[in-house]
Scaffold this motif. Structure first.
Motif, PDB file in Angstrom:
ATOM      1  N   CYS A  83      -0.201   5.414  -4.027  1.00 38.53           N
ATOM      2  CA  CYS A  83      -0.052   5.032  -5.427  1.00 38.53           C
ATOM      3  C   CYS A  83      -1.399   5.272  -6.109  1.00 38.53           C
ATOM      4  CB  CYS A  83       0.354   3.560  -5.529  1.00 38.53           C
ATOM      5  SG  CYS A  83       0.587   2.982  -7.216  1.00 38.53           S
ATOM      6  N   SER A 124       1.753   0.869 -10.686  1.00 38.91           N
ATOM      7  CA  SER A 124       1.904  -0.127  -9.620  1.00 38.91           C
ATOM      8  C   SER A 124       3.325  -0.135  -9.083  1.00 38.91           C
ATOM      9  CB  SER A 124       1.522  -1.525 -10.127  1.00 38.91           C
ATOM     10  OG  SER A 124       2.285  -1.862 -11.281  1.00 38.91           O
ATOM     11  N   THR A 156       4.782  -7.930  -1.892  1.00 38.49           N
ATOM     12  CA  THR A 156       3.468  -7.645  -2.475  1.00 38.49           C
ATOM     13  C   THR A 156       3.615  -6.652  -3.614  1.00 38.49           C
ATOM     14  OG1 THR A 156       1.186  -7.006  -1.945  1.00 38.49           O
ATOM     15  CG2 THR A 156       2.938  -5.669  -0.975  1.00 38.49           C
ATOM     16  N   THR A 157       2.563  -6.487  -4.373  1.00 34.95           N
ATOM     17  CA  THR A 157       2.490  -5.463  -5.407  1.00 34.95           C
ATOM     18  C   THR A 157       1.348  -4.518  -5.064  1.00 34.95           C
ATOM     19  OG1 THR A 157       3.358  -6.921  -7.126  1.00 34.95           O
ATOM     20  CG2 THR A 157       2.125  -4.986  -7.860  1.00 34.95           C
ATOM     21  N   ARG A 171       9.583  -5.201  -1.758  1.00 33.56           N
ATOM     22  CA  ARG A 171      10.490  -6.337  -1.593  1.00 33.56           C
ATOM     23  C   ARG A 171      11.255  -6.254  -0.279  1.00 33.56           C
ATOM     24  NH1 ARG A 171      11.104  -9.097  -6.334  1.00 33.56           N
ATOM     25  NH2 ARG A 171      10.399  -8.054  -8.251  1.00 33.56           N
ATOM     26  N   ARG A 188      -1.193  -1.857  -6.268  1.00 29.24           N
ATOM     27  CA  ARG A 188      -1.779  -1.506  -7.560  1.00 29.24           C
ATOM     28  C   ARG A 188      -2.833  -0.428  -7.376  1.00 29.24           C
ATOM     29  NH1 ARG A 188      -4.288  -6.924  -9.100  1.00 29.24           N
ATOM     30  NH2 ARG A 188      -5.411  -5.511 -10.526  1.00 29.24           N
ATOM     31  N   THR A 228       7.105  -0.724 -10.816  1.00 28.49           N
ATOM     32  CA  THR A 228       7.222  -1.908 -11.654  1.00 28.49           C
ATOM     33  C   THR A 228       7.698  -1.486 -13.043  1.00 28.49           C
ATOM     34  OG1 THR A 228       4.955  -1.795 -12.515  1.00 28.49           O
ATOM     35  CG2 THR A 228       5.277  -2.937 -10.415  1.00 28.49           C
ATOM     36  N   HIS A 234       9.910 -11.093  -2.885  1.00 32.62           N
ATOM     37  CA  HIS A 234       8.795 -10.216  -3.246  1.00 32.62           C
ATOM     38  C   HIS A 234       7.716 -10.326  -2.179  1.00 32.62           C
ATOM     39  CE1 HIS A 234       4.912  -9.337  -5.282  1.00 32.62           C
ATOM     40  NE2 HIS A 234       5.602  -8.321  -5.769  1.00 32.62           N
ATOM     41  N   HIS A 266       6.311  -2.439  -6.678  1.00 33.67           N
ATOM     42  CA  HIS A 266       6.760  -3.696  -6.074  1.00 33.67           C
ATOM     43  C   HIS A 266       7.311  -3.411  -4.680  1.00 33.67           C
ATOM     44  CE1 HIS A 266       5.962  -6.356  -9.287  1.00 33.67           C
ATOM     45  NE2 HIS A 266       6.964  -6.009 -10.071  1.00 33.67           N
TER      46      HIS A 266
END
Length: 348
Positions: free
Chosen positions: A124, A128, A139-140, A132, A142, A169, A137, A130
């Motif tokens: 990435c 950002s 983590t995210t 799941r 970023r 996201t 959830h 997501h």
């Protein structure tokens, strides 16, 4: 000139309109629901907007020497600092960088679902994501916290189903770097030993040894120390998934190794050994690859295994050693090789 620029832009517009027309015909011929048809059209409009500059075409037309320099300048740091590539050889990393392709993802678009078998490793580098597990959830991911934000690494390197659902996201578009499984396999053809380095990184992160056994809690990884209770539960769940994958991987590799040894396939035995397979690994009856090679009289394989450090005095569950197998099979050359390597004959 401005004229040629305008002509080129107009040609791109014409091609895009033709593409959209084909998309509409595709949806109509299959009587797709309007919502699905809109989603398909939106996808192509989005990709056209992102790729309108034609930079990928420019890169593809460069000589390889320039590709290396451009790709390294842009993305080498992304690969170098990714935890899963720690301690990998710089030349190997360069090949990974060259194989990367940019991909653009719309807000809320799903990259892969839990249980998918796709083989892609993603970075990435913009926006950002997501992560799941069902409705939970995890983590995210970023891009703004720094380079090396990889996604899908567990499934990619262990060849298992995706443990999580990953999607963009709703905050905006996402830019990814993508390494395909096919490109990775091609690179490993030149750097086969790097696969073991990567697996060791995975094992170290989850405090497992090469057999999938715990390395103990005396020196937990920095990741484990920083986890909250709920995160630790998920970590342990993922750890068990990795443990099972490693056990199956070792069993498959041992089966390949013993078969190659019995067939006298020296090249395959050498290649599997280079990937880090334990030369003294054994089957249910505690028979090692050296047992199998000695019993079949494959002197070259026996010589290779001994030179690589296989135990010439390993005993199976009946107390049989490779030397005893060689003697029983009247394989004089194999027996001589084993004796030269320190094998002892137990006649009891």
């Amino acid at each position: 000139t401005l004229f040629h620029y305008l002509v080129r832009v107009d040609e791109n517009t014409v091609r895009f309109k033709e593409l959209i027309k084909a998309v509409e015909e595709y949806c109509a011929s299959r009587t797709l629901p309007p919502a699905v048809a809109r989603k398909i059209r939106t996808h192509f409009e989005f990709q056209h907007r992102k790729n309108a500059s034609g930079t990928e075409k420019v890169f593809n037309q460069m000589p390889r020497s320039l590709k290396v320099r451009v790709a390294s300048a842009q993305h080498f740091r992304q690969v170098q600092v990714a935890w899963v590539f720690s301690r990998c050889h710089p030349q190997f990393l360069n090949q990974v960088v060259i194989a990367l392709r940019e991909r653009y993802v719309m807000p809320l678009e799903v990259l892969f679902n839990r249980g998918d078998g796709s083989r892609e490793l993603l970075w990435c580098i913009g926006g950002s994501l997501h992560v799941r597990k069902g409705d939970t959830h995890i983590t995210t991911v970023r891009s703004d916290i720094g380079p090396g934000q990889v996604v899908g690494e567990i499934a990619f390197f262990l060849g298992i189903q995706q443990p999580y659902t990953v999607s963009a996201t709703g905050a905006g578009d996402v830019t990814l770097l993508v390494l395909s499984g096919g490109d990775y396999d091609d690179i490993l053809g030149t750097y086969p030993e790097q696969a073991d380095v990567i697996i060791q990184n995975l094992l170290r992160r989850f405090s497992l040894d090469k057999y999938g056994a715990d390395v103990g809690d005396a020196n937990p990884s920095s990741l484990q120390v920083s986890l909250e209770e709920e995160e630790r539960e998920e970590f342990e769940s993922l750890r068990e998934l990795i443990r099972d994958a490693i056990v199956r991987r070792n069993e498959d590799s041992l089966a390949q190794m013993t078969y190659a040894a019995s067939e006298g396939d020296v090249d395959t035995v050498r290649a599997l050994a280079a990937r880090g397979l334990d030369l003294d690994a054994h089957d249910y009856d505690r028979r090692t690859t050296l047992h199998r090679a000695a019993a079949e009289g494959n002197a070259k394989v026996v010589a290779l295994l001994c030179a690589l450090g296989a135990d010439p005095n390993a005993q199976d569950r009946w107390g049989m050693t490779p030397l005893k197998d060689a003697v029983d099979g009247s394989h004089a050359a194999v027996a001589a090789e084993l004796r030269d390597r320190g094998a002892r004959l137990n006649l009891e």
